[in-house]
Scaffold this active site. Structure first.
Site, PDB file in Angstrom:
ATOM      1  N   HIS A  95      -8.005   2.024   7.139  1.00 43.81           N
ATOM      2  CA  HIS A  95      -8.713   2.401   5.902  1.00 43.81           C
ATOM      3  C   HIS A  95      -8.948   3.917   5.928  1.00 43.81           C
ATOM      4  O   HIS A  95      -7.995   4.685   5.889  1.00 43.81           O
ATOM      5  CB  HIS A  95      -9.996   1.568   5.845  1.00 43.81           C
ATOM      6  CG  HIS A  95     -10.785   1.658   4.577  1.00 43.81           C
ATOM      7  ND1 HIS A  95     -10.325   2.230   3.434  1.00 43.81           N
ATOM      8  CD2 HIS A  95     -12.046   1.234   4.289  1.00 43.81           C
ATOM      9  CE1 HIS A  95     -11.244   2.157   2.489  1.00 43.81           C
ATOM     10  NE2 HIS A  95     -12.308   1.554   2.998  1.00 43.81           N
ATOM     11  N   HIS A 100      -0.015   0.082   0.916  1.00 44.57           N
ATOM     12  CA  HIS A 100      -1.333  -0.165   0.329  1.00 44.57           C
ATOM     13  C   HIS A 100      -1.412  -1.614  -0.095  1.00 44.57           C
ATOM     14  O   HIS A 100      -0.401  -2.169  -0.554  1.00 44.57           O
ATOM     15  CB  HIS A 100      -1.550   0.746  -0.887  1.00 44.57           C
ATOM     16  CG  HIS A 100      -2.978   0.918  -1.231  1.00 44.57           C
ATOM     17  ND1 HIS A 100      -3.654  -0.004  -1.997  1.00 44.57           N
ATOM     18  CD2 HIS A 100      -3.877   1.871  -0.886  1.00 44.57           C
ATOM     19  CE1 HIS A 100      -4.906   0.397  -2.112  1.00 44.57           C
ATOM     20  NE2 HIS A 100      -5.075   1.526  -1.445  1.00 44.57           N
ATOM     21  N   ASP A 112      -3.826   9.144   1.682  1.00 42.95           N
ATOM     22  CA  ASP A 112      -4.060   9.759   2.986  1.00 42.95           C
ATOM     23  C   ASP A 112      -2.862  10.520   3.509  1.00 42.95           C
ATOM     24  O   ASP A 112      -2.988  11.299   4.448  1.00 42.95           O
ATOM     25  CB  ASP A 112      -4.436   8.678   4.008  1.00 42.95           C
ATOM     26  CG  ASP A 112      -5.760   8.057   3.673  1.00 42.95           C
ATOM     27  OD1 ASP A 112      -6.704   8.808   3.432  1.00 42.95           O
ATOM     28  OD2 ASP A 112      -5.845   6.815   3.624  1.00 42.95           O
TER      29      ASP A 112
HETATM   30  N1  ACO Z   1       4.382   1.140   8.214  1.00 44.71           N
HETATM   31  C1  ACO Z   1       5.312   0.180   8.500  1.00 44.71           C
HETATM   32  N2  ACO Z   1       5.311  -1.057   7.968  1.00 44.71           N
HETATM   33  C2  ACO Z   1       4.329  -1.335   7.107  1.00 44.71           C
HETATM   34  C3  ACO Z   1       3.328  -0.395   6.751  1.00 44.71           C
HETATM   35  C4  ACO Z   1       3.381   0.884   7.344  1.00 44.71           C
HETATM   36  N3  ACO Z   1       2.492   1.827   7.048  1.00 44.71           N
HETATM   37  N4  ACO Z   1       2.469  -0.963   5.867  1.00 44.71           N
HETATM   38  C5  ACO Z   1       2.927  -2.216   5.668  1.00 44.71           C
HETATM   39  N5  ACO Z   1       4.049  -2.432   6.409  1.00 44.71           N
HETATM   40  C6  ACO Z   1       4.874  -3.655   6.424  1.00 44.71           C
HETATM   41  C7  ACO Z   1       4.186  -4.795   7.170  1.00 44.71           C
HETATM   42  O1  ACO Z   1       4.537  -4.778   8.538  1.00 44.71           O
HETATM   43  C8  ACO Z   1       4.715  -5.993   6.443  1.00 44.71           C
HETATM   44  O2  ACO Z   1       6.017  -6.230   6.858  1.00 44.71           O
HETATM   45  P1  ACO Z   1       6.562  -7.751   7.010  1.00 44.71           P
HETATM   46  O3  ACO Z   1       6.408  -8.372   5.655  1.00 44.71           O
HETATM   47  O4  ACO Z   1       7.968  -7.617   7.447  1.00 44.71           O
HETATM   48  O5  ACO Z   1       5.683  -8.388   8.050  1.00 44.71           O
HETATM   49  C9  ACO Z   1       4.800  -5.524   4.980  1.00 44.71           C
HETATM   50  O6  ACO Z   1       4.974  -4.108   5.061  1.00 44.71           O
HETATM   51  C10 ACO Z   1       3.572  -5.853   4.153  1.00 44.71           C
HETATM   52  O7  ACO Z   1       2.438  -5.215   4.734  1.00 44.71           O
HETATM   53  P2  ACO Z   1       1.026  -5.884   4.992  1.00 44.71           P
HETATM   54  O8  ACO Z   1       0.537  -5.482   6.345  1.00 44.71           O
HETATM   55  O9  ACO Z   1       1.096  -7.342   4.675  1.00 44.71           O
HETATM   56  O10 ACO Z   1       0.169  -5.177   3.883  1.00 44.71           O
HETATM   57  P3  ACO Z   1      -1.409  -5.184   3.759  1.00 44.71           P
HETATM   58  O11 ACO Z   1      -1.687  -5.154   2.325  1.00 44.71           O
HETATM   59  O12 ACO Z   1      -2.014  -6.274   4.566  1.00 44.71           O
HETATM   60  O13 ACO Z   1      -1.835  -3.801   4.449  1.00 44.71           O
HETATM   61  C11 ACO Z   1      -2.239  -1.492   4.752  1.00 44.71           C
HETATM   62  C12 ACO Z   1      -2.037  -2.634   3.748  1.00 44.71           C
HETATM   63  C13 ACO Z   1      -3.308  -1.874   5.784  1.00 44.71           C
HETATM   64  C14 ACO Z   1      -2.706  -0.245   4.018  1.00 44.71           C
HETATM   65  C15 ACO Z   1      -0.890  -1.216   5.463  1.00 44.71           C
HETATM   66  O14 ACO Z   1       0.072  -0.824   4.517  1.00 44.71           O
HETATM   67  C16 ACO Z   1      -1.004  -0.162   6.560  1.00 44.71           C
HETATM   68  O15 ACO Z   1      -1.343  -0.501   7.698  1.00 44.71           O
HETATM   69  N6  ACO Z   1      -0.752   1.156   6.236  1.00 44.71           N
HETATM   70  C17 ACO Z   1      -0.915   2.215   7.204  1.00 44.71           C
HETATM   71  C18 ACO Z   1      -2.383   2.613   7.301  1.00 44.71           C
HETATM   72  C19 ACO Z   1      -2.846   3.397   6.089  1.00 44.71           C
HETATM   73  O16 ACO Z   1      -2.211   4.334   5.628  1.00 44.71           O
HETATM   74  N7  ACO Z   1      -4.021   3.015   5.591  1.00 44.71           N
HETATM   75  C20 ACO Z   1      -4.646   3.673   4.444  1.00 44.71           C
HETATM   76  C21 ACO Z   1      -4.734   2.742   3.304  1.00 44.71           C
HETATM   77  S1  ACO Z   1      -5.262   3.570   1.875  1.00 44.71           S
HETATM   78  C22 ACO Z   1      -6.879   3.851   2.033  1.00 44.71           C
HETATM   79  O17 ACO Z   1      -7.648   3.192   2.689  1.00 44.71           O
HETATM   80  C23 ACO Z   1      -7.318   4.998   1.343  1.00 44.71           C
END
Ligand code: ACO
Length: 493
Positions: free
Chosen positions: A297, A336, A392
């Protein structure tokens, strides 16, 4: 509410047939949503061999790990269309607000629902500024942290600490309806805490900053903007007529406005969950702050820079992308829960970055960031999963160019987000029908009833996750374990 029926009479409804019983239920659809409690009416006798903990006779449960499709509140505050990349505060597009508004004007809008008139804005700004001053004892509180304490640890604790000053604002002391009555006295107490929390957020954050720098604290100045005052409180070292740079002050204000709210993200939800027990707003905001700190987050802006530093240079980007695809690394700043296209805030952040870089010079990590952006946007792995840059991805580069330490980045997210947390908290306190404590359900898959086994008769259960792990000890512990002494039992480890 769902109830057994022969055939559907409602057009705006869902007809559900429970194949366990053959019963058919009509579930009304309101605002394109159904009540999860409608499923509670769908009861059935347990199937042969079914665990009693499934409680089929008590009705169906709705499972939603991670709240992927559960609406927990009716809200008028922020609207996001994640597929189209739309973000609106109270109906106003974020792009218009970033161009024309200020963080405090937007705060008024988010909390009270309309854009303020000139006199309304002046009163709001004056009250926030007036409430920025903090009790002198807070100095001791901030100084009690170690020199290398993460500023988010200080800020989170500080919000909770702040609440200890205001017994008159605490429902545990004044009665649980303190904020839910909605009468003039209750609203006035509520708004005073709002002024205090927004006003003191920058003061506490600046104190967390100065503790780390070994600097004396600064009384909040008068006559400066919200972000001007924040910069002053962090940077002033006694110079006469010290005025923060207006470009940096404005850039920070735009970034604050962009971060002010984002619907029901993890931290806003935490504030509501915590607030639903009718705890005081200081405790609720401290809880939100703790939630925001995590790397998924608000900690992501810090994680992006650490990631870019580890990549080092554009030539190393392909290898990093491959590591992400093998799930050895995470591409921080991408992806996201809601946006399945670029986060609309990321475009404004990039424009703001250009303004800042004009006066600070470009960040050395920028080229690596751009190479990473380009590589990810055309790679099948990211395209298929609709992973695009979030707010971010670039904000950390601006904060770095502005000279903030890495671990201060989440603070620069938390301070403006206090506004959104308060808007959601206030809305919930005043919602029709009062506040219902947030108490989700679980699907119990653990052991059924079993009898206590005396220690001599227990079978050995071993293995990772099933028993406590062996832990590594520091050199000091190893050394003291080798020593012998009287008067204290040496624990057997
Ligand atoms: N890098 C690589 N793979 C990713 C990323 C990433 N940043 N984000 C999602 N994925 C992949 C997942 O592994 C998943 O793959 P799969 O379907 O093969 O298993 C798919 O994309 C879907 O992702 P989820 O994890 O199901 O998405 P969720 O909605 O649960 O998570 C989150 C969202 C936590 C933001 C995620 O994208 C992430 O971890 N991003 C990196 C951290 C980040 O930048 N956070 C800031 C968010 S914005 C904010 O708070 C202002």
């Amino acid at each position: 509410m769902g109830r057994p029926t022969e055939s559907s009479t409602l057009t705006n409804s869902l007809t559900v047939r429970d194949n366990r019983t053959g019963k058919v239920y009509d579930v009304p659809i309101v605002d394109n949503s159904i009540q999860a409690t409608a499923f509670k009416a769908m009861t059935a006798p347990a199937a042969p061999g079914e665990r009693e903990e499934n409680e089929t006779y008590k009705g169906l449960r709705v499972a939603d790990k991670g709240f992927l499709n559960t609406a927990v509140i009716r809200s008028e505050i922020t609207y996001i269309d994640g597929d189209a990349g739309v973000l609106r505060y109270r109906g106003y597009p974020i792009e218009q607000l970033a161009l024309h508004s200020s963080h405090l004007e937007t705060a008024y809008l988010l909390i009270y629902g309309t854009l303020p008139t000139k006199p309304q804005l002046s009163v709001f700004e004056a009250e926030v500024s007036h409430h920025g001053v903090i009790h002198a004892d807070a100095e001791q509180f901030c100084r009690s942290f170690r020199y290398d304490a993460h500023p988010m640890a200080i800020l989170t604790s500080a919000f909770s600490y702040l609440g200890s000053y205001y017994g008159e604002a605490n429902p545990s002391l004044q009665g649980q309806s303190l904020y839910t009555k909605g009468d003039a006295a209750s609203l006035s107490i509520m708004d005073k805490q709002i002024y205090r929390l927004i006003g003191k957020a920058t003061t506490l954050a600046a104190m967390a900053y100065r503790v780390r720098q070994g600097r004396e604290f600064v009384t909040p100045p008068t006559g400066l903007s919200y972000t001007g005052s924040f910069l002053y409180q962090m940077d002033h070292l006694g110079e006469e007529n010290y005025t923060p740079n207006p470009v940096l002050e404005k850039a920070l204000d735009v970034l604050f406005l962009l971060h002010a709210d984002h619907e029901l993200n993890a931290s806003a939800t935490t504030v509501l969950q915590t607030g639903s027990s009718l705890v005081d707003p200081y405790s609720a905001i401290a809880a939100g702050c703790a939630s925001l700190y995590g790397p998924l987050h608000g900690g992501a802006n810090e994680a992006v820079i650490r990631m870019l530093i580890s990549i080092g240079k554009p030539e190393n980007v392909p290898a990093f992308i491959e590591a992400v695809k093998k799930r050895e690394k995470v591409l921080s700043g991408f992806g996201h829960r809601v946006y399945k296209t670029s986060d609309p805030r990321s475009f404004i952040v990039r424009k703001t970055a250009d303004e800042v870089f004009k006066i600070t010079g470009k960040d050395e990590l920028l080229e690596t960031a751009m190479a990473l952006h380009e590589a990810a946007m055309k790679d099948e792995y990211f395209v298929k999963r609709k992973l695009a840059p979030n707010v971010d991805f670039c904000s950390g580069l601006i904060y770095r160019a502005m000279g903030f330490p890495l671990d201060f980045f989440p603070v620069l997210f938390a301070v403006p987000r206090v506004v959104g947390w308060l808007a959601h908290w206030r809305q919930m306190m005043l919602q029709e029908g009062g506040v219902k404590i947030w108490r989700p359900r679980q699907i119990f898959v653990g052991a059924s009833k079993r009898d206590y086994v005396p220690i001599e008769a227990r079978p050995l259960v071993d293995g990772p996750k099933k028993t406590p792990s062996a832990i590594a000890h520091s050199g000091i512990t190893k050394r003291t374990m080798l020593a012998s002494f009287k008067g204290k039992v040496v624990p057997k480890l």
